[in-house]
Scaffold this active site. Structure first.
Site, PDB file in Angstrom:
ATOM      1  CG  ASP A  43      -0.671 -13.305 124.952  1.00  0.00           C
ATOM      2  OD1 ASP A  43      -0.686 -12.107 125.322  1.00  0.00           O
ATOM      3  OD2 ASP A  43      -1.488 -14.149 125.328  1.00  0.00           O
ATOM      4  CG  ASP A 361      -3.057 -56.712  83.741  1.00  0.00           C
ATOM      5  OD1 ASP A 361      -2.573 -56.612  82.608  1.00  0.00           O
ATOM      6  OD2 ASP A 361      -2.425 -57.152  84.729  1.00  0.00           O
ATOM      7  NE  ARG A 437      -0.002 -59.346  89.145  1.00  0.00           N
ATOM      8  CZ  ARG A 437      -0.926 -58.700  88.461  1.00  0.00           C
ATOM      9  NH1 ARG A 437      -0.674 -57.523  87.945  1.00  0.00           N
ATOM     10  NH2 ARG A 437      -2.112 -59.214  88.295  1.00  0.00           N
ATOM     11  CG  ASP A 472      -2.124 -51.647  88.919  1.00  0.00           C
ATOM     12  OD1 ASP A 472      -1.678 -51.402  90.038  1.00  0.00           O
ATOM     13  OD2 ASP A 472      -2.792 -52.673  88.660  1.00  0.00           O
ATOM     14  CG  ASN A 474       0.165 -54.571  90.041  1.00  0.00           C
ATOM     15  OD1 ASN A 474      -0.562 -54.497  91.015  1.00  0.00           O
ATOM     16  ND2 ASN A 474      -0.276 -54.342  88.816  1.00  0.00           N
ATOM     17  CB  CYS A 520      -4.099 -48.558  90.938  1.00  0.00           C
ATOM     18  SG  CYS A 520      -4.285 -50.287  91.397  1.00  0.00           S
ATOM     19  CG  ASP A 542      -5.975 -55.363  94.533  1.00  0.00           C
ATOM     20  OD1 ASP A 542      -6.476 -54.419  93.891  1.00  0.00           O
ATOM     21  OD2 ASP A 542      -4.947 -55.960  94.169  1.00  0.00           O
TER      22      ASP A 542
HETATM   23  C1  DGJ Z   1      -3.693 -54.701  90.809  1.00  0.00           C
HETATM   24  C2  DGJ Z   1      -4.877 -53.799  90.922  1.00  0.00           C
HETATM   25  O1  DGJ Z   1      -5.034 -53.379  92.240  1.00  0.00           O
HETATM   26  C3  DGJ Z   1      -6.099 -54.527  90.412  1.00  0.00           C
HETATM   27  O2  DGJ Z   1      -7.225 -53.724  90.567  1.00  0.00           O
HETATM   28  C4  DGJ Z   1      -5.898 -54.890  88.976  1.00  0.00           C
HETATM   29  O3  DGJ Z   1      -5.824 -53.751  88.189  1.00  0.00           O
HETATM   30  C5  DGJ Z   1      -4.643 -55.725  88.828  1.00  0.00           C
HETATM   31  N1  DGJ Z   1      -3.507 -55.114  89.437  1.00  0.00           N
HETATM   32  C6  DGJ Z   1      -4.352 -56.002  87.382  1.00  0.00           C
HETATM   33  O4  DGJ Z   1      -3.169 -56.635  87.203  1.00  0.00           O
END
Ligand code: DGJ
Length: 725
Positions: A43, A361, A437, A472, A474, A520, A542
């Site tokens: 087609d 942690d 943090r 992780d 953060n 994470c 979390d």
């Molecule tokens: C953020 C993570 O999402 C938690 O599960 C934990 O590991 C903390 N950090 C530790 O600082």
């Protein structure tokens, strides 16, 4: 399948239910003719012969507005097509116009293995179309990888500098596809810390919808997933197009509806803050985009993505391996633990039937709070007398595996690492760095920094019997600047940073192939297919509240497999929301992913411990279904008073349903939930209800939903009569 027809200079690409048609027009432009339902390859004549060339060369020359009607595969810049370009090249003299023309193509078996960046691990067949830029020395290679058994089309681009003078890439998107006017709706997912991936559907309208992140990661705010839906598209019916990126850094996905109603879908690395120098003879490769066409609603789109990510993105060793059932000490102890506490948790975890203990942690450096210690990856012997060896021994004695938390990309200003190498933290001289943090981000654009962290983590993994790592991250990036890059290349920073992360992840996962890595980022702040290439599961959020988590996992399931989600039962009142939900509900929701426990199990009552024990035993039985099965979302917690999801085995003999009533209603309406995904011809038994019915009845009539109290839940195990699941 990929077919090329020389007579019409046309390409026919197809997957399970879709096809993708392109042609080279009379003036050498690569045009899209159709992306959608799988029509017969013959087609193509219909498009070329009967619909005709919608925009002739003469028209384009006479009227540059016509350029905006061309269904381009690689949008140029400054030549009359005013939609968002795919590639922008700034040359030495400042000129930035580009127009791309077809040169040649090749068809190869397999999928391209991209260097230094995650990519699909197997293919398929790949079409490479080579384009030249009539305005510069750039050449573009467009890659299209297709699979007969999948509806995912993989695309990316390579931009080659075929000249001698370097140029600057101001934009290098991975894909571009133009679709005809169709009054689409658009689905995006927005969020924040503890409320990741909330789906939102709106009309697309005119202009540009741009989803993007600028923080150095795929982010909480807007997820790197976009879906266009026809107006009547629903969960299990209707047409939709999805796109996500195999990328974890700054991204942009755009849907642009122009004056003629055409929709340009495009995306890749975010071009804001981006500028990449390509020297003569060098090239730049963009990350892969996973496009998906579904004509059976969002549910089918999700299942296609789930299969694809499990089979072709995740590490084969872990993709279908039972997920470790962990107990994690974070919400049980936060930073406040010692040998006794840790060993007590390990002993209890073993009694419950878990298989891995994860020390979160706080085990290293001077880490008694979040204000110090990051970067000092050696054990804090004051807290853990005898070091990690003692914890490992405890695990061994109890028959558990040992998992450990790291935050490799970060450094605390109060750390030995920072004192020794303050210049390794991302900063710009003269500007006070913003802390997130209380920490700073290491400059992963510098190889020596990545090498140092690689050695530090390797030493710990090598000298302790560690089988699980939680990686992780953060905080996001500020002051994006590297002292190691010249002024003209600071626009490379964000992409180079994520390449540094990939470099470390690649080296650690290949040097420690038996270690299971979990990603994470303060929960789900970097949850994407790029990370899933290294880490088979990611901490989803979390927020483990029995109600909020159900919604977060619902959203996440739109484009990822259940097994990619790390899901834990935590304490009540919930630490994030303060809400009370039954332990049974928290367990049921956590069973829809890689399950675990994150609360002080040593202080639970005997009754609660027994309940956890039963949950773990029950989870082991459905683990294979969760790893390999198909997900059907039955009741949407964002729009209904019930959350309900169902997993069905590929052979349709076993299924598992989890439902949660959100708000109790006195004297409610009678409601049936129609099951989806069963074989209408088979006879099934629902264990908990002691009911037997045909797949047809369960599909078209359904099962009455129990009327429950606030946040109470149910689980149904369904199996084909005479079959043992
Ligand atoms: C953020 C993570 O999402 C938690 O599960 C934990 O590991 C903390 N950090 C530790 O600082």
């Amino acid at each position: 399948m990929i077919i090329y027809r020389e007579e019409t200079k046309s390409f026919y690409l197809s997957g399970k239910h879709y096809c993708y048609l392109m042609r080279v027009d009379g003036s050498g432009r690569l045009q899209n003719l159709h992306y959608g339902a799988k029509i017969p390859s013959d087609d193509i004549a219909y498009f070329i012969g009967q619909i005709g060339d919608p925009v002739s060369r003469e028209l384009v020359d006479l009227n540059f507005y016509a350029n905006e009607r061309i269904f381009s595969e690689c949008g140029g810049y400054g030549r009359g097509d005013y939609r968002s370009p795919s590639v922008v090249i700034e040359r030495k003299d400042g000129g930035i116009m580009s127009e791309f023309r077809y040169v040649r193509h090749t068809i190869e078996d397999g999928a391209p293995a991209l260097e230094g960046i995650p990519h699909v691990r197997c293919g398929g067949q790949t079409l490479i179309i080579y384009l030249c830029d009539v305005c510069s020395d750039a050449e573009i290679e467009l890659n299209y990888t297709v699979y007969d058994d999948s509806d995912i089309l993989v695309r990316n681009a390579k931009i080659v500098n075929a000249g001698k003078q370097s140029f600057c890439l101001r934009k290098a998107f991975s894909f571009c596809v133009d679709l005809p006017d169709n009054n689409y709706k658009i689905l995006r997912m927005h969020g924040a810390w503890t409320r990741e991936r909330t789906p939102e559907i709106t009309d697309l309208g005119h202009g540009i919808v741009r989803l993007q992140s600028t923080c150095g990661a795929s982010s909480f705010g807007i997820h790197p997933f976009l879906c266009l839906l026809e107006q009547d598209c629903r969960e299990e019916k209707g047409v939709c197009y999805g796109v996500q990126l195999v990328y974890s850094g700054n991204f942009a996905l755009t849907a642009e509806r122009n004056s003629f109603g055409t929709v340009r879908l495009s995306g890749g690395i975010n071009d804001e803050q981006f500028c990449w120098k390509v020297k003569g003879g060098e090239n730049f490769t963009s990350p892969q985009a996973l496009l998906c066409y579904s004509e059976r609603g969002l549910g089918e789109l999700s299942r296609e993505y789930a299969d694809f990510i499990r089979e072709k993105i995740m590490l084969p060793k872990f993709a279908f391996a039972p997920r470790p059932i962990v107990t994690n000490n974070w919400e049980a102890t936060y930073f406040n633990f010692n040998n006794e506490k840790v060993c007590a948790l390990i002993d209890e975890a073993a009694k419950l039937g878990a298989d891995t203990f994860v020390l979160d942690d706080g085990w290293f450096g001077k880490r008694d709070s979040d204000s110090s210690g990051l970067g000092d990856w050696f054990v804090n012997e004051k807290k853990l007398v005898g070091g990690l060896t003692k914890v490992a021994e405890c695990c061994k004695r109890s028959g558990l595996k040992f998992g450990l938390w790291f935050e490799p990309e970060m450094v605390s200003p109060d750390s030995d690492l920072y004192r020794a190498h303050p210049d390794w933290a991302i900063h710009k001289d003269g500007i006070k760095p913003i802390r997130g943090r209380r920490q700073l981000v290491l400059d992963f654009t510098r190889q020596e920094v990545v090498d140092y962290i690689f050695r530090a983590i390797s030493d710990i993994l090598r000298s302790n019997d560690i089988s699980y790592v939680k990686w992780d991250m953060n905080r996001f990036i500020t002051e994006c600047y590297s002292a190691s890059l010249p002024a003209t290349q600071q626009g490379e920073f964000m992409h180079r940073y994520i390449l540094g992360v990939y470099n470390l992840a690649e080296r650690l996962t290949s040097d420690f192939p038996n270690v299971f890595f979990e990603g994470c980022a303060s929960g789900g702040g970097r949850f994407d297919a790029g990370m899933l290439y290294y880490f088979p599961q990611i901490w989803t959020s979390d927020d483990t509240d029995g109600y909020e988590r159900a919604k977060i996992q619902w959203g996440t399931s739109l484009c990822y497999p259940l097994s990619a989600m790390s899901c834990h039962v935590s304490a009540c009142p919930n630490h994030q929301t303060g809400r009370m939900t039954p332990l049974s509900t928290r367990g049921a929701i956590a069973s829809l992913g890689g399950s675990g426990y994150e609360l002080d199990i040593s202080v639970l009552s005997e009754e609660e411990k027994n309940a956890c024990k039963e949950q773990i035993a029950a989870y082991r039985k459905i683990s294979d279904l969760m790893l390999r099965g198909d997900l059907y979302r039955l009741s949407n917690p964002f729009s209904e008073n019930y959350f309900c999801e169902m997993i069905v085995s590929k052979d349709k003999r076993c299924a598992y349903v989890v439902g949660e009533q959100l708000r109790a209603i006195p004297l409610p309406n009678t409601r049936f939930v129609k099951l989806v995904g069963l074989d209408e011809e088979k006879l099934y038994r629902i264990e908990e209800l002691n009911l037997t019915a045909s797949g047809k009845t369960l599909t078209f009539v359904g099962v009455p939903l129990p009327n429950l109290q606030d946040y109470e839940s149910f689980i149904w195990h369904i199996e084909e009569v005479k079959h043992d699941c």
